[in-house]
Design a protein around this motif. Structure first.
Motif, mmCIF file in Angstrom:
data_model
loop_
_atom_site.group_PDB
_atom_site.id
_atom_site.type_symbol
_atom_site.label_atom_id
_atom_site.label_comp_id
_atom_site.label_asym_id
_atom_site.label_seq_id
_atom_site.Cartn_x
_atom_site.Cartn_y
_atom_site.Cartn_z
ATOM 1 N N PRO A 83 0.829 -1.206 0.000
ATOM 2 C CA PRO A 83 0.000 0.000 0.000
ATOM 3 C C PRO A 83 0.866 1.261 0.000
ATOM 4 N N LEU A 84 0.570 2.184 -0.904
ATOM 5 C CA LEU A 84 1.391 3.391 -1.054
ATOM 6 C C LEU A 84 0.753 4.619 -0.422
ATOM 7 N N GLY A 85 -0.380 4.427 0.273
ATOM 8 C CA GLY A 85 -1.061 5.580 0.858
ATOM 9 C C GLY A 85 -1.829 6.334 -0.211
ATOM 10 N N THR A 86 -2.521 7.388 0.192
ATOM 11 C CA THR A 86 -3.394 8.103 -0.741
ATOM 12 C C THR A 86 -2.595 8.825 -1.835
ATOM 13 N N GLY A 87 -1.538 9.547 -1.448
ATOM 14 C CA GLY A 87 -0.733 10.272 -2.444
ATOM 15 C C GLY A 87 0.073 9.310 -3.302
ATOM 16 N N GLY A 88 0.637 8.279 -2.674
ATOM 17 C CA GLY A 88 1.400 7.279 -3.413
ATOM 18 C C GLY A 88 0.506 6.527 -4.388
ATOM 19 N N GLY A 89 -0.727 6.273 -3.973
ATOM 20 C CA GLY A 89 -1.689 5.597 -4.847
ATOM 21 C C GLY A 89 -2.025 6.447 -6.066
ATOM 22 N N ILE A 90 -2.173 7.757 -5.854
ATOM 23 C CA ILE A 90 -2.472 8.664 -6.979
ATOM 24 C C ILE A 90 -1.278 8.678 -7.945
ATOM 25 N N ARG A 91 -0.058 8.840 -7.392
ATOM 26 C CA ARG A 91 1.148 8.908 -8.237
ATOM 27 C C ARG A 91 1.331 7.617 -9.022
ATOM 28 N N ASN A 92 1.016 6.513 -8.363
ATOM 29 C CA ASN A 92 1.253 5.196 -8.944
ATOM 30 C C ASN A 92 0.411 4.927 -10.198
ATOM 31 N N VAL A 93 -0.705 5.652 -10.362
ATOM 32 C CA VAL A 93 -1.546 5.413 -11.544
ATOM 33 C C VAL A 93 -1.207 6.371 -12.677
ATOM 34 N N ALA A 94 -0.216 7.256 -12.485
ATOM 35 C CA ALA A 94 0.058 8.304 -13.487
ATOM 36 C C ALA A 94 0.230 7.730 -14.892
ATOM 37 N N SER A 95 0.900 6.578 -14.987
ATOM 38 C CA SER A 95 1.170 6.025 -16.318
ATOM 39 C C SER A 95 -0.112 5.573 -17.023
#
Ligand code: GDD
Ligand code: MG
Length: 360
Positions: A83-95
């Motif tokens: 789990p990357l947290g809320t901000g990490g989750g948002i960044r993780n879908v950028a691609s």
């Protein structure tokens, strides 16, 4: 094209034991998974591409929603291994995003039921040339939320996540519009909290974060009390949803639900598929999951009865949460805050649990 990221990777700890097997966004609310209401509203607001940021039990989301065509959406899935947290989750879908750097991208916490006008929020964001625009809502106690003070023109001056002494009752409603480039600038490959790290850091650098106060219906369904309330509000029509599976009113009876003619089912109760309410029982403002059974002369108030669970004759539930497949014998009394683990068996007899202790 308008796209949205849905954050659905949390473990739903406050909703245990319902979330032991099922992510909270997949729990049935007024007959369909909570996320179906959120997605249907997103589609109605003109969003056509959705990326689900998943982590906990990710496979259940894709198995249910597939490519999203049945909701008129194009859904992609991006899963965090840790789990990357809320901000990490948002960044993780950028691609997986298709927007250009200055385009608006909507971000939604996946556990919120709301009548909020997202299309209007996007408009306001664009007109103001904001980096990020936050939907703000007013609550009576802001301690469990992100408290968000704004200046006279609505620009956010501070973001205080779950503070003991919040400066304002205007809180982050979990619906953001981000300029695409702001998402790309979140650090990649590590956990980030958008609330505790990204927003304070952006404000520190003088970024333009706008607050949009909207008094429309709003509820975070993250606790058992709020989960019941959200379901009840949908059934009673206090909040609308294009995803309701049948006629509502005092109760929503799903396919194969059976209510004995001498039983009362009201106050916004949902009776799940194949669920059964026996003679003389009263079920008020509750959620009975699929295949659950309430025997005769029972009273169920503001409670959740899990899938396939059984509530015995004469048993009283008030503010209780019964896990899937649990069996509550006859003549028990389970009051405020009691949570029964899935498959647990509570024998007949006048048992009375009124603490937060979870009988397993
Ligand atoms: N992908 C992913 N990864 N999603 C996550 C993760 C993660 O590691 N952690 C949490 N989420 C998802 C949850 O599943 C939920 O849909 C959403 O992010 C918000 O998490 P919650 O756990 O529900 O947070 P909260 O309710 O305590 O607080 C948040 O929402 C409030 C409004 O409802 C914050 O954003 C508060 O500032 C806000 O006021
Ligand atoms: Mg929440």
């Amino acid at each position: 094209m308008t796209e949205a990221v849905l954050l659905v990777g949390g473990r739903g700890t406050r909703l245990r034991p319902l979330t032991v097997t099922t992510p909270k966004q997949m729990l049935p609310v007024a007959g369909v998974p909570l996320l179906t209401h959120v997605l249907a509203r997103a589609a109605a607001a003109g969003i056509d591409h959705v990326v689900l940021a998943t982590s906990y039990r990710a496979e259940l989301f894709s198995a249910h929603f597939g490519d999203g065509a049945s909701l008129g959406l194009d859904i992609d899935y991006v899963t965090e291994t840790e789990p990357l947290g809320t901000g990490g989750g948002i960044r993780n879908v950028a691609s997986a995003l298709r927007s250009e750097p200055d385009d608006p991208v909507v971000i939604l916490n996946g556990d919120v039921l709301s009548d909020h006008d997202v299309a209007r929020q996007i408009e306001i964001h664009q007109q103001a040339g904001a980096d990020v625009t936050l939907h703000l809502t007013e609550v009576s106690d802001a301690r469990a939320f992100g408290s968000v003070p704004v200046d006279a023109e609505g620009w956010v001056t501070e973001f205080l996540e779950k503070s003991p002494d919040p400066p304002t009752n205007r809180v982050n409603a979990g619906c953001y519009v981000f300029a695409r480039r702001v998402i790309d600038a979140i650090p990649a490959g590590r956990p980030v909290s958008v609330e505790r790290e990204t927003f304070p850091e952006l404000l520190g650098r003088g970024a333009r974060i706008l607050g949009q106060v909207d008094p429309a219906y709003w509820l975070d369904l993250g606790s058992p009390e709020a989960f019941v309330e959200g379901s009840v509000d949908l059934v009673l029509g206090r909040v609308g949803s294009p995803a309701l599976p049948g006629p509502t009113g005092q109760a929503l009876l799903l396919d194969g639900a059976r209510v004995d003619p001498s039983a009362t089912v009201s106050g916004g109760t949902t009776v799940g598929r194949g669920a059964h309410v026996g003679p003389g029982s009263k079920v008020l403002a509750s959620v009975l999951f699929d295949g659950s059974q309430v025997a005769a002369s029972a009273q169920v108030h503001r409670s959740v009865v899990g899938a396939g669970a059984r509530v015995g004759t004469g048993t009283v539930l008030d503010g209780a949460v019964i896990g899937d497949g649990a069996v509550i014998g006859d003549g028990n009394e389970l009051l405020a805050g009691v949570r029964v683990w899935p498959q647990a068996v509570i024998a007949d007899g006048a048992l009375r649990f009124s603490s937060d202790e979870s009988p397993r």
